[in-house]
Design an enzyme around this catalytic site. Structure first.
Site, PDB file in Angstrom:
ATOM      1  N   ASP A  54      -7.889   5.254   6.482  1.00  0.00           N
ATOM      2  CA  ASP A  54      -6.706   5.387   5.611  1.00  0.00           C
ATOM      3  C   ASP A  54      -6.096   6.835   6.398  1.00  0.00           C
ATOM      4  OD1 ASP A  54      -4.497   5.527   3.782  1.00  0.00           O
ATOM      5  OD2 ASP A  54      -5.901   6.108   1.732  1.00  0.00           O
ATOM      6  N   ASP A  76       0.945  -1.388  -0.047  1.00  0.00           N
ATOM      7  CA  ASP A  76       0.059   0.092   0.321  1.00  0.00           C
ATOM      8  C   ASP A  76       0.930   1.176  -0.037  1.00  0.00           C
ATOM      9  OD1 ASP A  76      -2.709   1.324   0.214  1.00  0.00           O
ATOM     10  OD2 ASP A  76      -1.807   2.195   1.996  1.00  0.00           O
ATOM     11  N   HIS A 111      -9.538   1.042   0.204  1.00  0.00           N
ATOM     12  CA  HIS A 111     -10.111   2.352  -0.080  1.00  0.00           C
ATOM     13  C   HIS A 111     -10.659   2.399  -1.602  1.00  0.00           C
ATOM     14  CE1 HIS A 111      -5.856   2.739  -1.740  1.00  0.00           C
ATOM     15  NE2 HIS A 111      -5.411   2.953  -0.792  1.00  0.00           N
TER      16      HIS A 111
END
Ligand SMILES: [Zn+2]
Length: 450
Positions: free
Chosen positions: A315, A163, A242
């Protein structure tokens, strides 16, 4: 306002409505905690009062299984001016989270059993919010050489992800997924095709008008399709981080119809903030994946309502104030999320049943990460999140425990306010009058820094 710190105390949390989707429970209960564990859920006050037990008045609150954020960036090690483990976990406690999963894009990256172990050890030493490491899929997240997934799993990694970016090499991702297909840890995909790296915002009407390069929905959806094809052939359980584009939801639904075990998360900002917020070249609202169109945010909300998306994530991506300044093309991407996520997510989803909201913040996340928690069933760790459902509060980033003070929700007023964070029976945050937000954050911050 109190913030008690005794370890594994005996407490009776009284007077609250308890909502636990795993128990199909929505009723007033006393949550009896003994030595850090839920001992009982009593219909009424404790019958035999334990003189040693602390009574915590929770009238007017909803108590839920502790909320777990599966996607935070703690910037530790590497960027202590953006966030530290202490400030990030203090922000989580202040925001109502009892646990977080930390993404591996630190400097150096979390790509070895030693670094996974160190993060677990350092977080445990702080004695507050639980912190679960997510290991990198590839060494240094550079996208080609597979990281030691098995030793990281043995050291306590709860998932694997590159990520911050998409795993560059399909070959590396494919081999890693096959190699780790028997491990329970899911692969978490950040879906954004590399070739659109110069995109500064969502490609659409607004980017056209501003004349800046954009990153279209297909930059996300195409990588989601690639990664879910890898999931299909490897049999690896997968998770899409996300999700922001309506088209990605089509890909996810298709993959499920092929039998792929895939889950997905959505952030508070992708549920309601659109690319219109960047119409004035506002560098502060740049984020990856970008804020998209109102039809995309509407699709995200529908996907939660119909159960396509079952996990909420912040996030949390803090940066120093100066790093979010113009020029537009140079501002750091991402913003602080832990201290607004609960209020903002409820704000976007007023019609979703409370039990579903709670599951998406707790039990579904515990299942996703394969960690304890997510339930208040007797015998479970006493990880509890308390909410006030109708306590209007305004977002004031100046009082954040996080070092990241930028949020697209600044100045907004939300109805749902986190009011209690309990981890293993320790009360890390208790907002008693609903107006003590500043003091509450200051106390949390001081505790986290100790
Ligand atoms: Zn990401």
């Amino acid at each position: 306002m109190t913030a008690t710190s005794q370890a594994a105390a005996n407490q009776d949390f009284v007077g609250a409505r308890v909502v636990d989707p795993t128990l199909r429970l929505d009723a007033v209960r006393t949550v009896v905690v003994r030595r850090g564990v839920v001992a009982a859920l009593l219909d009424g006050p404790p019958s035999a009062a334990d003189p040693q037990a602390e009574r915590v008045d929770c009238a007017g609150m909803v108590l839920c299984p502790g909320f777990i954020d599966p996607h935070v960036h703690l910037r530790d090690p590497g960027d202590p001016h953006k966030e530290t483990l202490a400030s990030g976990l203090a922000a989580a406690a202040a925001g109502g989270f009892t646990a977080v999963a930390a993404m591996p894009n630190t400097r150096p990256a979390l790509d070895s059993s030693e670094s996974v172990e160190r993060l677990r050890h350092d977080a445990a030493a702080l004695g507050g919010v639980r912190c679960y490491p997510i290991g990198a899929i590839t060494l240094d997240r550079e996208g080609t050489r597979i990281a030691p997934l098995r030793s990281m799993a043995a050291a306590g990694a709860v998932a694997f992800s590159d990520d911050g970016a998409t795993t560059k090499s399909l070959k590396a991702l494919y081999n890693a997924a096959r190699y780790a297909s028997d491990l329970p840890q899911r692969f978490f995909s950040h879906c954004e095709d590399d070739s659109f790296q110069d995109g500064l915002m969502h490609e659409g009407e607004i980017s056209d008008r501003l004349g800046v390069p954009g990153s279209p929905s297909i930059a996300e959806a195409a990588i989601a399709a690639r990664d879910l094809l890898v999931a299909q052939v490897s049999g690896k359980a997968w998770h899409l981080c996300h999700v922001s584009a309506a088209q990605t939801l089509d890909v996810l639904r298709a993959a499920r119809s092929w039998g792929v075990d895939a889950t997905a998360e959505v952030t508070a900002h992708h549920l309601q903030c659109t690319d219109e917020m960047l119409a004035g070249f506002n560098a502060r609202y740049r984020v990856n994946p970008p804020l998209r169109s109102s039809s995309d945010t509407a699709a995200m909300r529908r996907a939660v309502a119909d159960g396509t998306i079952t996990v909420f994530a912040s996030d949390h991506a803090p940066h120093a104030e100066s790093e979010k300044e113009p020029p537009f093309s140079q501002a750091c991407v991402g913003f602080s999320g832990l201290e607004v996520a609960i209020g903002a997510t409820f704000n976007a989803l007023g019609d979703v049943p409370l039990a579903v909201m709670v599951a998406n913040f707790s039990s579904n996340v515990a299942a996703l990460l394969g960690v304890s928690g997510g339930t208040l069933a007797p015998g479970s760790p006493a990880d509890i999140t308390g909410l006030r459902l109708n306590r209007a509060w305004s977002v004031n980033p100046a009082v954040f425990a996080s070092k990241g003070k930028v949020t697209p929700f600044e100045g907004m007023t939300f109805a749902v306010k986190p009011a209690l964070t309990v981890v293993g029976g320790r009360v890390l945050m208790h907002d008693q009058d609903g107006d003590a937000r500043t003091e509450r954050f200051a106390t949390s911050s001081a505790r986290g820094a100790s």
